[in-house]
Design an enzyme around this catalytic site. Structure first.
Site, PDB file in Angstrom:
ATOM      1  CB  SER A 104      -0.790   0.012   1.407  1.00  0.00           C
ATOM      2  OG  SER A 104      -1.426   1.258   1.453  1.00  0.00           O
ATOM      3  CE  LYS A 149      -1.324  -4.667   3.630  1.00  0.00           C
ATOM      4  NZ  LYS A 149      -1.664  -6.020   2.927  1.00  0.00           N
ATOM      5  CE1 TYR A 159      -3.445  -2.592   5.732  1.00  0.00           C
ATOM      6  CE2 TYR A 159      -3.143  -0.145   5.440  1.00  0.00           C
ATOM      7  CZ  TYR A 159      -3.387  -1.506   4.498  1.00  0.00           C
ATOM      8  OH  TYR A 159      -3.453  -1.650   3.571  1.00  0.00           O
TER       9      TYR A 159
HETATM   10  N1  UFG Z   1     -12.102  11.950   3.704  1.00  0.00           N
HETATM   11  C1  UFG Z   1     -12.986  12.590   4.201  1.00  0.00           C
HETATM   12  N2  UFG Z   1     -14.105  12.384   4.420  1.00  0.00           N
HETATM   13  C2  UFG Z   1     -14.639  10.934   4.832  1.00  0.00           C
HETATM   14  C3  UFG Z   1     -13.471  10.091   4.525  1.00  0.00           C
HETATM   15  C4  UFG Z   1     -12.319  10.593   3.755  1.00  0.00           C
HETATM   16  O1  UFG Z   1     -12.757  14.097   3.806  1.00  0.00           O
HETATM   17  O2  UFG Z   1     -15.542  10.847   5.265  1.00  0.00           O
HETATM   18  C5  UFG Z   1     -10.842  12.207   2.921  1.00  0.00           C
HETATM   19  C6  UFG Z   1      -9.568  12.045   3.746  1.00  0.00           C
HETATM   20  O3  UFG Z   1      -9.401  12.927   4.707  1.00  0.00           O
HETATM   21  C7  UFG Z   1      -8.478  11.859   2.609  1.00  0.00           C
HETATM   22  C8  UFG Z   1      -9.416  11.496   1.720  1.00  0.00           C
HETATM   23  O4  UFG Z   1     -10.731  11.630   1.695  1.00  0.00           O
HETATM   24  O5  UFG Z   1      -8.070  13.064   2.257  1.00  0.00           O
HETATM   25  C9  UFG Z   1      -9.257   9.904   1.378  1.00  0.00           C
HETATM   26  O6  UFG Z   1      -9.435   9.215   2.474  1.00  0.00           O
HETATM   27  P1  UFG Z   1      -9.760   7.666   2.493  1.00  0.00           P
HETATM   28  O7  UFG Z   1     -10.115   7.360   4.049  1.00  0.00           O
HETATM   29  O8  UFG Z   1     -10.686   7.163   1.582  1.00  0.00           O
HETATM   30  O9  UFG Z   1      -8.499   7.072   1.974  1.00  0.00           O
HETATM   31  P2  UFG Z   1      -7.005   7.239   2.920  1.00  0.00           P
HETATM   32  O10 UFG Z   1      -6.060   7.517   1.638  1.00  0.00           O
HETATM   33  O11 UFG Z   1      -6.923   7.962   4.153  1.00  0.00           O
HETATM   34  O12 UFG Z   1      -6.526   5.698   3.265  1.00  0.00           O
HETATM   35  C10 UFG Z   1      -6.552   4.574   2.048  1.00  0.00           C
HETATM   36  C11 UFG Z   1      -6.707   3.488   2.762  1.00  0.00           C
HETATM   37  C12 UFG Z   1      -5.294   3.087   3.597  1.00  0.00           C
HETATM   38  C13 UFG Z   1      -4.357   3.090   2.657  1.00  0.00           C
HETATM   39  C14 UFG Z   1      -4.219   4.312   1.988  1.00  0.00           C
HETATM   40  C15 UFG Z   1      -3.092   4.543   0.597  1.00  0.00           C
HETATM   41  O13 UFG Z   1      -7.668   3.205   3.887  1.00  0.00           O
HETATM   42  O14 UFG Z   1      -5.482   1.601   3.941  1.00  0.00           O
HETATM   43  O15 UFG Z   1      -5.599   4.676   1.327  1.00  0.00           O
HETATM   44  O16 UFG Z   1      -3.372   5.459   0.057  1.00  0.00           O
HETATM   45  F1  UFG Z   1      -3.241   2.946   3.188  1.00  0.00           F
END
Ligand code: UFG
Length: 345
Positions: free
Chosen positions: A126, A154, A150
């Site tokens: 990841s 990885k 997590y």
């Molecule tokens: N976000 C919001 N509101 C929400 C959910 C997310 O504003 O309700 C924002 C987050 O702050 C971030 C973006 O949307 O800026 C993406 O968030 P995600 O939770 O969809 O994804 P992340 O990038 O935080 O995490 C995901 C996986 C991880 C992985 C990562 C790698 O959950 O396991 O991508 O890029 F490691």
């Protein structure tokens, strides 16, 4: 002769899409899944989609006895290893579970593979291994930074595999670092099921568009990005699945170990995602800016050229296709059909 692949976690979100892509590419695929975080009805839908029965072993990847009997029954040419826990917040609360499933599970699998003489594995890694990267787009050479248990699993998984190759050159490994998978299969028979309140942006937006959740909370608008909201490299799950087929083929045909990012090379902000989903669904996406989410990274965007050089991989699907496929899946008949309340992410 048809080559046989073991797909651990093959009933999950990325696993199920990869199953279809591998079968379409002509591989004989066995799924191993414990259905802890997957929906059993996925199996019947995979059979509908491919027109052939699924060979399934219902087992945990830590179960050495069942794994050994599976390898005694079949000669596998390679393993694609998805089976793992993947929720960042949960990993902070229950680190031992994450070390157990993600690290002990991997070691267990590798031991059984070694004993059986199957030494080719594709490993789900990841972008999280980069922590807060110094460079964007982020190349594979960026250093490891664990942000949570997590992410640590990885990093450890990659290190274990690299040290295994260094110790025994009969092993060949493909390490794939995924950016943010989104969207659903074009058949709309499989997808990511956000039955529980989802943590990730795309399934959450989908729920808001569908009217099941009132509003989206935008976690911060004061990052140093185009509009202040978090930026990610969203990759269509069908493109991601194809990346696995190319990785398997590289291991089987050239015997070449590889480490690549799988992303598009383009970043989209939360606001851009809301706008794209609005276009796809023709629905309002009520949203409100709240504080930053603890532990969030401002920007993750892949440097995507190594995957093209090494595997010939390029993403093909657009952001609009990603959102449209998600919307078709969410509003279709299958996304919430399991009465057990399990999800299939
Ligand atoms: N976000 C919001 N509101 C929400 C959910 C997310 O504003 O309700 C924002 C987050 O702050 C971030 C973006 O949307 O800026 C993406 O968030 P995600 O939770 O969809 O994804 P992340 O990038 O935080 O995490 C995901 C996986 C991880 C992985 C990562 C790698 O959950 O396991 O991508 O890029 F490691």
């Amino acid at each position: 002769m048809t080559q046989r692949i073991l797909l651990t976690g093959g009933a999950g979100y990325i696993g199920s899409h990869t199953y279809v892509a591998l079968v379409e590419a002509g591989y004989d695929v066995t799924i191993l899944d414990n259905f802890q975080n997957a929906n059993r009805s996925v199996i019947a839908r995979l059979e509908d989609l491919t027109g052939q029965p699924v060979t399934l072993a219902e087992a945990d990847v830590r179960d050495a006895t069942t794994l050994a009997s599976l390898f005694a029954e079949h000669v596998f040419d390679a393993v694609v290893h998805f089976a793992a826990l993947k929720a960042v917040g949960e990993s902070v609360e229950r680190p031992l579970d994450y070390f157990d499933v993600n690290i002990s599970g991997l070691i267990n699998l590798l031991r059984v593979m070694d004993a059986a003489g199957c030494r080719k594995i594709v490993f789900s890694s990841s972008a999280t291994v980069y922590g807060v990267p110094d460079e964007t787009p982020t190349p594979e050479t960026a250093e490891f930074r664990a942000m949570n248990p997590y992410g640590q699993t990885k990093i450890s998984g990659e290190q274990i595999l690299n040290q295994l190759v260094a110790a025994d050159d009969r092993w060949q490994i493909g390490i794939l670092r995924y950016f943010n998978p989104a969207g659903a299969h074009e058949s709309h028979l499989i997808g990511e099921d956000p039955r529980d309140t989802p943590n990730n942006l795309m399934p959450f937006i989908a729920k808001v568009a569908a009217g099941e959740v009132e509003e989206l909370e935008v976690f911060g608008d004061d990052y140093d990005t185009q509009d202040g909201t978090g930026v990610r490299d969203y990759i269509h799950v069908d493109d991601l699945a194809r990346g696995h087929v190319l990785s398997v083929a590289a291991l089987l045909e050239d015997g070449q170990s590889h480490l690549v990012n799988l992303g598009t090379g383009e970043g989209h902000s939360v606001m851009e995602m809301i706008a794209a989903y609005k276009r796809a669904s023709n629905r309002d996406i009520p949203h409100r800016v709240v504080d930053r989410r603890a532990g969030d990274v401002p920007i993750y965007v892949a440097k995507a050229d190594k995957a093209e050089e090494v595997l010939g991989f390029r993403t093909e699907k657009t952001l609009d296709e990603m959102c449209a496929s998600s919307w078709a899946w969410i509003t279709g008949p299958h996304s919430q059909e399991d009465p057990d309340g399990e999800d299939n992410t």
